[in-house]
Design a protein around this motif. Sequence first.
Motif, PDB file in Angstrom:
ATOM      1  N   SER A   9       0.819  -1.213   0.000  1.00  0.00           N
ATOM      2  CA  SER A   9       0.000   0.000   0.000  1.00  0.00           C
ATOM      3  C   SER A   9       0.849   1.258   0.000  1.00  0.00           C
ATOM      4  CB  SER A   9      -0.908   0.023   1.231  1.00  0.00           C
ATOM      5  OG  SER A   9      -1.791  -1.064   1.201  1.00  0.00           O
ATOM      6  N   LEU A  10       0.377   2.234  -0.750  1.00  0.00           N
ATOM      7  CA  LEU A  10       0.973   3.563  -0.722  1.00  0.00           C
ATOM      8  C   LEU A  10       0.367   4.324   0.448  1.00  0.00           C
ATOM      9  CD1 LEU A  10       2.737   5.713  -2.287  1.00  0.00           C
ATOM     10  CD2 LEU A  10       0.555   6.504  -3.235  1.00  0.00           C
ATOM     11  N   ILE A  11       1.213   4.947   1.255  1.00  0.00           N
ATOM     12  CA  ILE A  11       0.763   5.758   2.385  1.00  0.00           C
ATOM     13  C   ILE A  11       1.054   7.216   2.065  1.00  0.00           C
ATOM     14  CG2 ILE A  11       1.072   6.248   4.851  1.00  0.00           C
ATOM     15  CD1 ILE A  11       0.007   3.412   4.289  1.00  0.00           C
ATOM     16  N   LYS A  12       0.041   8.058   2.257  1.00  0.00           N
ATOM     17  CA  LYS A  12       0.264   9.503   2.154  1.00  0.00           C
ATOM     18  C   LYS A  12       0.513   9.985   3.575  1.00  0.00           C
ATOM     19  CE  LYS A  12      -1.658  13.818   0.470  1.00  0.00           C
ATOM     20  NZ  LYS A  12      -2.901  14.527   0.101  1.00  0.00           N
ATOM     21  N   HIS A  37      -5.214  22.165  -6.590  1.00  0.00           N
ATOM     22  CA  HIS A  37      -5.374  21.050  -7.536  1.00  0.00           C
ATOM     23  C   HIS A  37      -4.035  20.478  -8.014  1.00  0.00           C
ATOM     24  CE1 HIS A  37      -4.578  24.355 -10.295  1.00  0.00           C
ATOM     25  NE2 HIS A  37      -4.391  23.472 -11.254  1.00  0.00           N
ATOM     26  N   GLN A  38      -2.926  20.894  -7.394  1.00  0.00           N
ATOM     27  CA  GLN A  38      -1.606  20.435  -7.828  1.00  0.00           C
ATOM     28  C   GLN A  38      -0.864  19.711  -6.708  1.00  0.00           C
ATOM     29  OE1 GLN A  38       0.037  24.276  -8.837  1.00  0.00           O
ATOM     30  NE2 GLN A  38      -0.133  23.830 -11.021  1.00  0.00           N
ATOM     31  N   ILE A  39      -0.074  18.709  -7.129  1.00  0.00           N
ATOM     32  CA  ILE A  39       0.859  18.058  -6.216  1.00  0.00           C
ATOM     33  C   ILE A  39       2.245  18.132  -6.857  1.00  0.00           C
ATOM     34  CG2 ILE A  39       1.587  15.893  -5.128  1.00  0.00           C
ATOM     35  CD1 ILE A  39      -1.321  15.147  -4.786  1.00  0.00           C
ATOM     36  N   ALA A  40       3.169  18.775  -6.154  1.00  0.00           N
ATOM     37  CA  ALA A  40       4.550  18.869  -6.610  1.00  0.00           C
ATOM     38  C   ALA A  40       5.350  17.763  -5.943  1.00  0.00           C
ATOM     39  CB  ALA A  40       5.134  20.235  -6.255  1.00  0.00           C
ATOM     40  N   LEU A  41       6.019  16.953  -6.751  1.00  0.00           N
ATOM     41  CA  LEU A  41       6.906  15.915  -6.223  1.00  0.00           C
ATOM     42  C   LEU A  41       8.322  16.464  -6.303  1.00  0.00           C
ATOM     43  CD1 LEU A  41       5.265  12.769  -7.854  1.00  0.00           C
ATOM     44  CD2 LEU A  41       4.829  13.781  -5.606  1.00  0.00           C
ATOM     45  N   VAL A  42       8.996  16.521  -5.141  1.00  0.00           N
ATOM     46  CA  VAL A  42      10.263  17.246  -5.081  1.00  0.00           C
ATOM     47  C   VAL A  42      11.498  16.377  -4.858  1.00  0.00           C
ATOM     48  CG1 VAL A  42       9.229  19.450  -4.455  1.00  0.00           C
ATOM     49  CG2 VAL A  42       9.866  17.868  -2.655  1.00  0.00           C
ATOM     50  N   HIS A  43      11.323  15.197  -4.271  1.00  0.00           N
ATOM     51  CA  HIS A  43      12.508  14.376  -3.985  1.00  0.00           C
ATOM     52  C   HIS A  43      12.075  12.931  -3.769  1.00  0.00           C
ATOM     53  CE1 HIS A  43      16.402  13.157  -2.392  1.00  0.00           C
ATOM     54  NE2 HIS A  43      15.780  12.643  -1.353  1.00  0.00           N
ATOM     55  N   THR A  44      12.716  12.015  -4.479  1.00  0.00           N
ATOM     56  CA  THR A  44      12.456  10.579  -4.314  1.00  0.00           C
ATOM     57  C   THR A  44      13.670   9.940  -3.671  1.00  0.00           C
ATOM     58  OG1 THR A  44      11.098  10.577  -6.313  1.00  0.00           O
ATOM     59  CG2 THR A  44      11.871   8.428  -5.529  1.00  0.00           C
ATOM     60  N   VAL A  59       7.311   3.266  -5.862  1.00  0.00           N
ATOM     61  CA  VAL A  59       6.670   4.358  -5.133  1.00  0.00           C
ATOM     62  C   VAL A  59       6.279   5.473  -6.096  1.00  0.00           C
ATOM     63  CG1 VAL A  59       8.676   5.744  -4.373  1.00  0.00           C
ATOM     64  CG2 VAL A  59       6.639   5.620  -2.946  1.00  0.00           C
ATOM     65  N   VAL A  60       7.067   5.699  -7.146  1.00  0.00           N
ATOM     66  CA  VAL A  60       6.704   6.701  -8.147  1.00  0.00           C
ATOM     67  C   VAL A  60       5.419   6.280  -8.852  1.00  0.00           C
ATOM     68  CG1 VAL A  60       7.358   7.750 -10.361  1.00  0.00           C
ATOM     69  CG2 VAL A  60       9.027   7.620  -8.500  1.00  0.00           C
ATOM     70  N   GLU A  61       5.381   5.051  -9.329  1.00  0.00           N
ATOM     71  CA  GLU A  61       4.197   4.594 -10.059  1.00  0.00           C
ATOM     72  C   GLU A  61       2.940   4.650  -9.185  1.00  0.00           C
ATOM     73  OE1 GLU A  61       2.635   0.753 -12.582  1.00  0.00           O
ATOM     74  OE2 GLU A  61       4.788   1.067 -12.392  1.00  0.00           O
ATOM     75  N   LEU A  64       1.863   8.281  -8.812  1.00  0.00           N
ATOM     76  CA  LEU A  64       1.220   8.804 -10.022  1.00  0.00           C
ATOM     77  C   LEU A  64      -0.228   8.317 -10.107  1.00  0.00           C
ATOM     78  CD1 LEU A  64       4.125   8.486 -12.616  1.00  0.00           C
ATOM     79  CD2 LEU A  64       3.470  10.485 -11.257  1.00  0.00           C
ATOM     80  N   HIS A  65      -0.466   7.068  -9.758  1.00  0.00           N
ATOM     81  CA  HIS A  65      -1.842   6.550  -9.733  1.00  0.00           C
ATOM     82  C   HIS A  65      -2.682   7.316  -8.699  1.00  0.00           C
ATOM     83  CE1 HIS A  65      -1.904   3.163 -12.513  1.00  0.00           C
ATOM     84  NE2 HIS A  65      -0.683   2.848 -12.098  1.00  0.00           N
ATOM     85  N   TYR A  66      -2.087   7.609  -7.550  1.00  0.00           N
ATOM     86  CA  TYR A  66      -2.789   8.369  -6.517  1.00  0.00           C
ATOM     87  C   TYR A  66      -3.181   9.748  -7.048  1.00  0.00           C
ATOM     88  CZ  TYR A  66      -3.720  11.112  -2.343  1.00  0.00           C
ATOM     89  OH  TYR A  66      -4.316  11.944  -1.424  1.00  0.00           O
ATOM     90  N   ILE A  67      -2.228  10.442  -7.661  1.00  0.00           N
ATOM     91  CA  ILE A  67      -2.470  11.793  -8.177  1.00  0.00           C
ATOM     92  C   ILE A  67      -3.585  11.764  -9.215  1.00  0.00           C
ATOM     93  CG2 ILE A  67      -1.447  13.671  -9.542  1.00  0.00           C
ATOM     94  CD1 ILE A  67       1.224  13.022  -8.033  1.00  0.00           C
ATOM     95  N   GLU A  68      -3.506  10.810 -10.125  1.00  0.00           N
ATOM     96  CA  GLU A  68      -4.541  10.705 -11.158  1.00  0.00           C
ATOM     97  C   GLU A  68      -5.894  10.363 -10.531  1.00  0.00           C
ATOM     98  OE1 GLU A  68      -4.671   9.093 -15.594  1.00  0.00           O
ATOM     99  OE2 GLU A  68      -4.296   7.487 -14.149  1.00  0.00           O
ATOM    100  N   GLY A  69      -5.914   9.438  -9.611  1.00  0.00           N
ATOM    101  CA  GLY A  69      -7.153   9.023  -8.969  1.00  0.00           C
ATOM    102  C   GLY A  69      -7.823  10.126  -8.169  1.00  0.00           C
ATOM    103  N   HIS A  70      -7.032  11.090  -7.709  1.00  0.00           N
ATOM    104  CA  HIS A  70      -7.567  12.222  -6.948  1.00  0.00           C
ATOM    105  C   HIS A  70      -7.729  13.466  -7.820  1.00  0.00           C
ATOM    106  CE1 HIS A  70      -6.609   9.551  -3.638  1.00  0.00           C
ATOM    107  NE2 HIS A  70      -7.446  10.277  -2.918  1.00  0.00           N
TER     108      HIS A  70
END
Length: 105
Positions: A9-12, A37-44, A59-61, A64-70
């Motif tokens: 599971s991805l945890i926010k 309406h934006q999410i900036a991803l700054v460091h992986t 975790v990136v994939e 991205l699914h989370y961002i699209e789903g929301h």
Amino acid sequence: MKPEFENISLIKNEEKKRFEIEIDGHFAFIDYRETGHQIALVHTEAEPELAGTGAASAVVEKTLHYIEGHQKKLLPFCPYVFAYIKKHPEWKRIVDEKFEGYDKL
């Protein structure tokens, strides 16, 4: 994504401002900033114990699914995320067209 990561599971984590997955007590995560309406991803980052496992890509994939789903728009400031989208151009669909590097994706 490697099959071994599919059921993780991805945890926010809003306290730490990061999206994360945990594998055997170790974390791969992406620091983020969210505005409207934006999410900036700054460091992986993946902890050293996860190096070379594909955890960072997973975790990136998942993020991205989370961002699209929301129904948010992505600002891929993180070089790793930016490179991931270049390699998987189908994800450009969620990048905000106003993002400075949009035409380089």
